[in-house]
Design an enzyme around this catalytic site. Structure first.
Site, PDB file in Angstrom:
ATOM      1  N   ASP A  12     -38.135   7.130  50.976  1.00 53.88           N
ATOM      2  CA  ASP A  12     -37.499   8.413  51.216  1.00 53.88           C
ATOM      3  C   ASP A  12     -35.984   8.164  51.231  1.00 53.88           C
ATOM      4  O   ASP A  12     -35.538   7.016  51.323  1.00 53.88           O
ATOM      5  CB  ASP A  12     -37.970   8.963  52.564  1.00 53.88           C
ATOM      6  CG  ASP A  12     -37.175  10.167  53.004  1.00 53.88           C
ATOM      7  OD1 ASP A  12     -37.158  11.169  52.265  1.00 53.88           O
ATOM      8  OD2 ASP A  12     -36.552  10.096  54.084  1.00 53.88           O
ATOM      9  N   ASP A  14     -33.107  10.935  52.592  1.00 55.19           N
ATOM     10  CA  ASP A  14     -32.426  11.532  53.744  1.00 55.19           C
ATOM     11  C   ASP A  14     -33.042  11.064  55.051  1.00 55.19           C
ATOM     12  O   ASP A  14     -34.241  11.214  55.283  1.00 55.19           O
ATOM     13  CB  ASP A  14     -32.504  13.060  53.677  1.00 55.19           C
ATOM     14  CG  ASP A  14     -31.626  13.645  52.590  1.00 55.19           C
ATOM     15  OD1 ASP A  14     -30.501  13.148  52.412  1.00 55.19           O
ATOM     16  OD2 ASP A  14     -32.061  14.597  51.924  1.00 55.19           O
ATOM     17  N   ASP A 173     -38.641   8.535  57.297  1.00 50.81           N
ATOM     18  CA  ASP A 173     -38.278   8.880  58.671  1.00 50.81           C
ATOM     19  C   ASP A 173     -38.938  10.155  59.161  1.00 50.81           C
ATOM     20  O   ASP A 173     -38.724  10.546  60.313  1.00 50.81           O
ATOM     21  CB  ASP A 173     -36.762   9.064  58.762  1.00 50.81           C
ATOM     22  CG  ASP A 173     -36.319  10.325  58.036  1.00 50.81           C
ATOM     23  OD1 ASP A 173     -35.735  11.212  58.678  1.00 50.81           O
ATOM     24  OD2 ASP A 173     -36.567  10.439  56.822  1.00 50.81           O
TER      25      ASP A 173
END
Length: 226
Positions: A12, A14, A173
């Site tokens: 991922d 961001d 996250d």
């Protein structure tokens, strides 16, 4: 040490590699205020990061917003992001340790992919800003098909690089990253320095949750060389 077997790290962006917490919240507030809507607070925003933009904004907007106003809100967010990104002094840094880990994995022979809710335009802007493009062998975005938590992006990354689920893992996250990874049958590693809280990542199916790049690095080495 060089890998002797295929290993694929699917990242991922961001909240995992790039600290975009401030800019995403600022853009969200700008877009909502411009549409005459009360802006979401950060706790609401952080829970939708990773979803496709339309799905994310429809979650945050009033339920009676309607398709036309939702489409206008999506466009306002995009424009706000462009403005923020091109403003002098714009700050969207890599997390400390991210570049070093990417460089180490590349030197060891890992394959690497991106699976993100960002658009290709947004990813390319970040790649240009931080000189990251050469690290990644394939990039999959919300533009390409079903977004998180659907397994589409992880499956496409594995297919593009000829890797099986047992040779691959997802690093993110957000709860949507963990759900996507598990739906695709890969190991899911959560990181707690972005938008998701550790207990949320665990509840979403994370096999591990890491609080610093040092332990994440150790986990990846174990996965690669055990």
């Amino acid at each position: 040490m060089k890998l002797t077997e295929l290993r694929l790290a699917i990242w991922d962006v961001d909240g995992t590699l790039v600290d975009s917490r401030d800019v995403i919240q600022a853009c969200m507030e700008t877009a909502f205020r411009g549409a005459g809507l009360p802006p979401p607070d950060y706790d609401a925003t952080r829970r939708i990061v990773g979803l496709s933009l339309t799905e994310a904004l429809s979650t945050l907007a009033p339920p009676d917003i309607g398709l036309d106003r939702l489409a206008a809100l999506v466009e306002a967010y995009k424009q706000s992001f462009v403005i923020h990104r091109t403003t002098p002094g714009h700050h969207e840094p890599l997390y400390a340790g991210a570049l070093e880990l990417l460089d180490q994995l590349k030197s060891e022979g890992w394959l690497m992919a991106v699976a993100t809710g960002k658009s290709h335009r947004g990813v390319e802007a970040l790649f240009e800003k931080h000189k990251l493009r050469h690290f990644f062998d394939t990039v999959w975005c919300a533009d390409d098909g079903p977004g998180k938590p659907h397994p589409f992006m992880v499956e496409q990354a594995m297919g593009a690089l000829g890797c099986a689920p047992q040779e691959s893992l997802m690093i993110g996250d957000a709860i949507h990253d963990m759900a996507m990874g598990k739906a695709a049958g890969v190991r899911a590693l959560g990181v707690s320095w972005g938008f998701g809280k550790a207990e949320e990542l665990t509840a979403a199916g994370a096999d591990e949750v890491h609080h610093e790049f040092m332990t994440l690095t150790e986990s990846l080495r174990t996965f690669a060389f055990a």
